[in-house]
Design an enzyme around this catalytic site. Structure first.
Site, mmCIF file in Angstrom:
data_model
loop_
_atom_site.group_PDB
_atom_site.id
_atom_site.type_symbol
_atom_site.label_atom_id
_atom_site.label_comp_id
_atom_site.label_asym_id
_atom_site.label_seq_id
_atom_site.Cartn_x
_atom_site.Cartn_y
_atom_site.Cartn_z
ATOM 1 N N LYS A 239 0.785 -1.243 0.000
ATOM 2 C CA LYS A 239 0.000 0.000 0.000
ATOM 3 C C LYS A 239 0.815 1.290 0.000
ATOM 4 O O LYS A 239 0.306 2.367 0.325
ATOM 5 C CB LYS A 239 -1.022 0.048 1.159
ATOM 6 C CG LYS A 239 -1.862 -1.173 1.330
ATOM 7 C CD LYS A 239 -2.318 -1.780 0.048
ATOM 8 C CE LYS A 239 -3.405 -0.982 -0.649
ATOM 9 N NZ LYS A 239 -3.740 -1.638 -1.955
ATOM 10 N N ALA A 240 2.089 1.179 -0.384
ATOM 11 C CA ALA A 240 2.943 2.369 -0.381
ATOM 12 C C ALA A 240 2.910 3.138 -1.696
ATOM 13 O O ALA A 240 3.589 4.163 -1.822
ATOM 14 C CB ALA A 240 4.369 1.957 -0.059
ATOM 15 N N HIS B 129 6.819 -7.260 -2.340
ATOM 16 C CA HIS B 129 6.655 -6.597 -1.033
ATOM 17 C C HIS B 129 7.611 -7.200 -0.006
ATOM 18 O O HIS B 129 7.467 -6.960 1.196
ATOM 19 C CB HIS B 129 5.228 -6.789 -0.508
ATOM 20 C CG HIS B 129 4.174 -6.033 -1.250
ATOM 21 N ND1 HIS B 129 4.369 -4.788 -1.766
ATOM 22 C CD2 HIS B 129 2.877 -6.357 -1.531
ATOM 23 C CE1 HIS B 129 3.247 -4.376 -2.349
ATOM 24 N NE2 HIS B 129 2.333 -5.304 -2.225
ATOM 25 N N SER C 149 -4.624 2.597 4.563
ATOM 26 C CA SER C 149 -4.813 2.032 3.224
ATOM 27 C C SER C 149 -4.828 0.503 3.286
ATOM 28 O O SER C 149 -5.671 -0.159 2.665
ATOM 29 C CB SER C 149 -3.684 2.529 2.314
ATOM 30 O OG SER C 149 -3.865 2.048 1.010
ATOM 31 N N ASP D 289 -6.861 10.531 -10.396
ATOM 32 C CA ASP D 289 -8.189 10.550 -11.024
ATOM 33 C C ASP D 289 -8.227 9.757 -12.327
ATOM 34 O O ASP D 289 -9.222 9.103 -12.626
ATOM 35 C CB ASP D 289 -8.645 11.996 -11.270
ATOM 36 C CG ASP D 289 -8.910 12.723 -9.961
ATOM 37 O OD1 ASP D 289 -9.090 12.040 -8.928
ATOM 38 O OD2 ASP D 289 -8.913 13.969 -9.967
ATOM 39 N N MET E 121 -8.513 2.050 -5.730
ATOM 40 C CA MET E 121 -8.091 3.452 -5.824
ATOM 41 C C MET E 121 -8.975 4.210 -4.845
ATOM 42 O O MET E 121 -10.044 4.687 -5.198
ATOM 43 C CB MET E 121 -8.290 3.959 -7.256
ATOM 44 C CG MET E 121 -7.459 3.228 -8.301
ATOM 45 S SD MET E 121 -5.679 3.549 -8.205
ATOM 46 C CE MET E 121 -5.651 5.307 -8.507
#
Ligand SMILES: Nc1ncnc2c1ncn2[C@@H]1O[C@H](COP(=O)(O)O)[C@@H](OP(=O)(O)O)[C@H]1O
Ligand SMILES: O=[N+]([O-])c1ccc(OS(=O)(=O)O)cc1
Length: 314
Positions: free
Chosen positions: A66-67, A127, A157, A249, A275
């Protein structure tokens, strides 16, 4: 991308729904390898993962979960393809860049299968904490991009991702999850050891160590750093195209980057989208003042002695 065209070909992850696997088949049993929590499937496959053969022209994107892995993958792919959006739409993120330790039940493609089948030059994802990286990466001197993100945003996250991704253990309540995170009892182990471990070796190998918060603050500057590391000249026009295509976006609407092609039995975006927010400092919307103070005190102890600094907002 892999498909079902031959009875012997392995299946891509999005075909998992065709196997009629229930949630109970996905929710992983966990097991520790060298003190690091992994899914049982990964731990069963550990010898093969450890013996993975890297190549000198491999590029590895290494992160704690999640980085900003997927974001970095998209930036790298755009640089490598000179800003050709069409080429970057050729396949899903997880098929473009094999996730080397990710192990799925047969007949699904595991990361190692995908990596071994992929022609060079390959871009791979991991990871793994630094001491668990297959040694061939060091021996072959492969380039590595490491991305770090501040602990509190990473935690939030990871918490929401663990709720929506049925392949990860159930995180419980946020309060319970904070304790698991602090203790390093989450998949891929301690965030603290991960970011410090990679930081400590960054000057001894071909490693570009980046921060999520810097990428968010000035994507142009950070994309240029990545391009330089990859020894790619990119024009101002291509650079601007990359900034646009890899913005939160735009990526949120890109099915080849937002994991929405997976069945909801694997990732349920109605629980929390992959996202999600993409915003440094979002942790403030979730931690109570008491949780934050307690977290900070523990953080200072765990990070004492390291000169690495993080920004928890920008
Ligand atoms: N283009 C982008 N810009 C900023 N953040 C992005 C991004 N693409 C993905 N992310 C964020 O990166 C995190 C996922 O990381 P990873 O790819 O390592 O699993 C999610 O964070 P949030 O859950 O805080 O929104 C996701 O929204
Ligand atoms: O596609 N997967 O199999 C997958 C993707 C992401 C993932 O976790 S993450 O921490 O790399 O986002 C785990 C499995």
């Amino acid at each position: 991308m892999c498909n079902l065209s031959s009875p012997h070909s392995k299946m891509s992850l999005e075909k998992m729904k065709d196997l009629h696997l229930g949630e109970q088949d996905l929710q992983p049993e966990t097991r520790e390898v060298n003190g690091i929590l992994m899914s049982k499937l990964m731990s069963d496959n550990w010898d093969k993962i450890w013996n993975f053969q890297a190549k000198p022209d491999d590029l590895l994107i290494a992160t704690y979960a999640k980085a900003g892995t997927t974001w970095t993958q998209e930036i790298v792919d755009m640089i490598q393809n000179d800003g050709d959006v069409q080429k970057c739409q050729r396949a899903n993120t997880y098929d473009r860049h094999p996730f080397i330790e990710w192990t799925l039940p047969p007949p699904l493609n595991s990361g190692l299968d995908l990596a071994n089948k992929m022609p060079s030059p390959r871009t791979l994802k991991t990871h793994l904490p630094v001491h668990m990286l297959p040694p061939s990466f060091w021996k072959e001197n492969s380039k590595i991009i490491y991305v770090a993100r501040n602990a509190k945003d990473c935690l939030v996250s990871y918490y929401y991702f663990s709720r929506m991704n049925k392949m990860l253990p159930d995180p419980g309540t946020l309060g319970e999850y904070i304790e698991q995170f602090k203790a390093g009892k989450v998949l891929w182990g301690s965030w603290y050891d991960h970011v410090k471990g990679w930081w400590d070796v960054k000057d001894q190998h071909r490693i570009l160590y980046l921060f999520y918060e810097d990428m968010k603050e000035d994507p142009k500057r950070e994309i240029k750093k990545i391009a330089k590391f990859l020894e790619k000249d990119i024009s101002e026009e291509v650079l601007n195209k990359i900034i646009y295509h890899t913005s939160f976006d735009v990526m949120k609407e890109n099915p080849m980057a937002n994991y929405t092609t997976l069945p909801s039995s694997i990732m349920d975006h109605s629980i929390s989208p992959f996202m999600r927010k993409g915003m440094p400092g979002d942790w403030k919307n979730y931690f109570t003042v008491a949780q934050s103070e307690d977290f900070d005190e523990d953080y200072r102890r765990k990070m004492a002695g390291s000169n690495i600094t993080f920004r928890t907002e920008i």
